[in-house]
Design an enzyme around this catalytic site. Sequence first.
Site, PDB file in Angstrom:
ATOM      1  N   LYS A 165       0.831  -1.205   0.000  1.00 30.67           N
ATOM      2  CA  LYS A 165       0.000   0.000   0.000  1.00 30.67           C
ATOM      3  C   LYS A 165       0.864   1.254   0.000  1.00 30.67           C
ATOM      4  O   LYS A 165       0.638   2.191  -0.773  1.00 30.67           O
ATOM      5  CB  LYS A 165      -0.938   0.002   1.223  1.00 30.67           C
ATOM      6  CG  LYS A 165      -2.049  -1.042   1.121  1.00 30.67           C
ATOM      7  CD  LYS A 165      -2.796  -1.252   2.452  1.00 30.67           C
ATOM      8  CE  LYS A 165      -3.826  -2.375   2.321  1.00 30.67           C
ATOM      9  NZ  LYS A 165      -4.523  -2.698   3.581  1.00 30.67           N
ATOM     10  N   GLN A 218      -4.216  -1.033   9.862  1.00 30.39           N
ATOM     11  CA  GLN A 218      -4.320  -2.397   9.342  1.00 30.39           C
ATOM     12  C   GLN A 218      -4.958  -3.319  10.383  1.00 30.39           C
ATOM     13  O   GLN A 218      -4.586  -3.309  11.564  1.00 30.39           O
ATOM     14  CB  GLN A 218      -2.926  -2.904   8.940  1.00 30.39           C
ATOM     15  CG  GLN A 218      -2.913  -4.255   8.249  1.00 30.39           C
ATOM     16  CD  GLN A 218      -3.554  -4.254   6.856  1.00 30.39           C
ATOM     17  OE1 GLN A 218      -3.667  -3.215   6.210  1.00 30.39           O
ATOM     18  NE2 GLN A 218      -3.962  -5.408   6.388  1.00 30.39           N
ATOM     19  N   ASP A 236     -10.635   3.437   4.574  1.00 32.86           N
ATOM     20  CA  ASP A 236     -11.103   2.050   4.586  1.00 32.86           C
ATOM     21  C   ASP A 236     -12.623   1.986   4.496  1.00 32.86           C
ATOM     22  O   ASP A 236     -13.183   0.920   4.211  1.00 32.86           O
ATOM     23  CB  ASP A 236     -10.704   1.371   5.915  1.00 32.86           C
ATOM     24  CG  ASP A 236      -9.428   0.548   5.794  1.00 32.86           C
ATOM     25  OD1 ASP A 236      -9.199  -0.041   4.728  1.00 32.86           O
ATOM     26  OD2 ASP A 236      -8.682   0.500   6.794  1.00 32.86           O
TER      27      ASP A 236
END
Length: 310
Positions: free
Chosen positions: A64, A108, A131
């Site tokens: 990412k 994460q 997200d």
Amino acid sequence: MASAPSSSAEGRARLIDGRAVAAEITAHVAAEVARVRAASGVVPGLAVVLVGEDPASHVYVGAKGRKAEELGFHSVQYNLAADTGEAAVLELVERLNLDPTINGILVQLPLPAQIDSAKVIEAIRPDKDVDGFHPVNVGRLATGSGYPLVPCTPAGCLILAKRALGKSLAGLDAVVIGRSNIVGKPMAQLLLKESCTVTLAHSRTRDLPATVRRADIVVAAVGRPEMVRGDWLKPGAIVIDVGMNRIPAPEKGEGKTRLVGDVAFAEAKAVAGAVTPVPGGVGPMTIAMLMANTFIAACRQNGLPAPEIA
Ligand code: GUN
């Protein structure tokens, strides 16, 4: 006159090339980023937070960050020790919420047991929640109100399904297998928004094969290697495989492994109309949609028109 045999009738599903679609989307985002930067000086900023040493998470997070840099973003990564307390994570999130150079924050998951994930997700400013996991974004997606940031993996799956089908999804039967907050639930919402008739199946669903057999579109996100068999599929169905399961591969040598999805790929290829491979299907789309979300967040935070990515 009989119609020409479909690819599924010949036992050869089309492969949905997620890498190619992701490359197209990231190239589009990169060009838009360059244009916006030249016009207004805005540079999208992404902060990725990783707690602990999980090797798979390290791989995902590294990918990412690298993609963000490649696209000309301001990109920062925080690697916190596995025993980091919840308060320290919340403090970092608050710092990033207040940092004007950061437009997107990604923590994460999964987080170590001592940290309440829901608390951390709810601490992220909704307009920086790239997200799309914050209840404000979840609620906006569910109600169709305002402008949610949409979770990356399901957003990528929807693009792949739409392109594979090449026409409106309206009225089609879609079965999503797996009810996670990250994939299954938002996927169901996105398909509903496309006017599909959606079934959200899970581990307690009775007669899953019969349920899946009804589906024009199948999204498998259960984390169980090759669970969905070829004879579960309706001929011609579009199959999107979110699974990423590492299994032993003694045929490659002792101790070797290989990556498989939640769908028995060779079997599915003989029945489906189109299917995503693993790897090279959904995986690259998740990262592409994260880049798109970060750019959209940067535009909105700077009062600029945000692009539609499809
Ligand atoms: N873990 C697995 N997938 C994801 C994702 O899309 N976002 C975050 N933050 N964590 C994940």
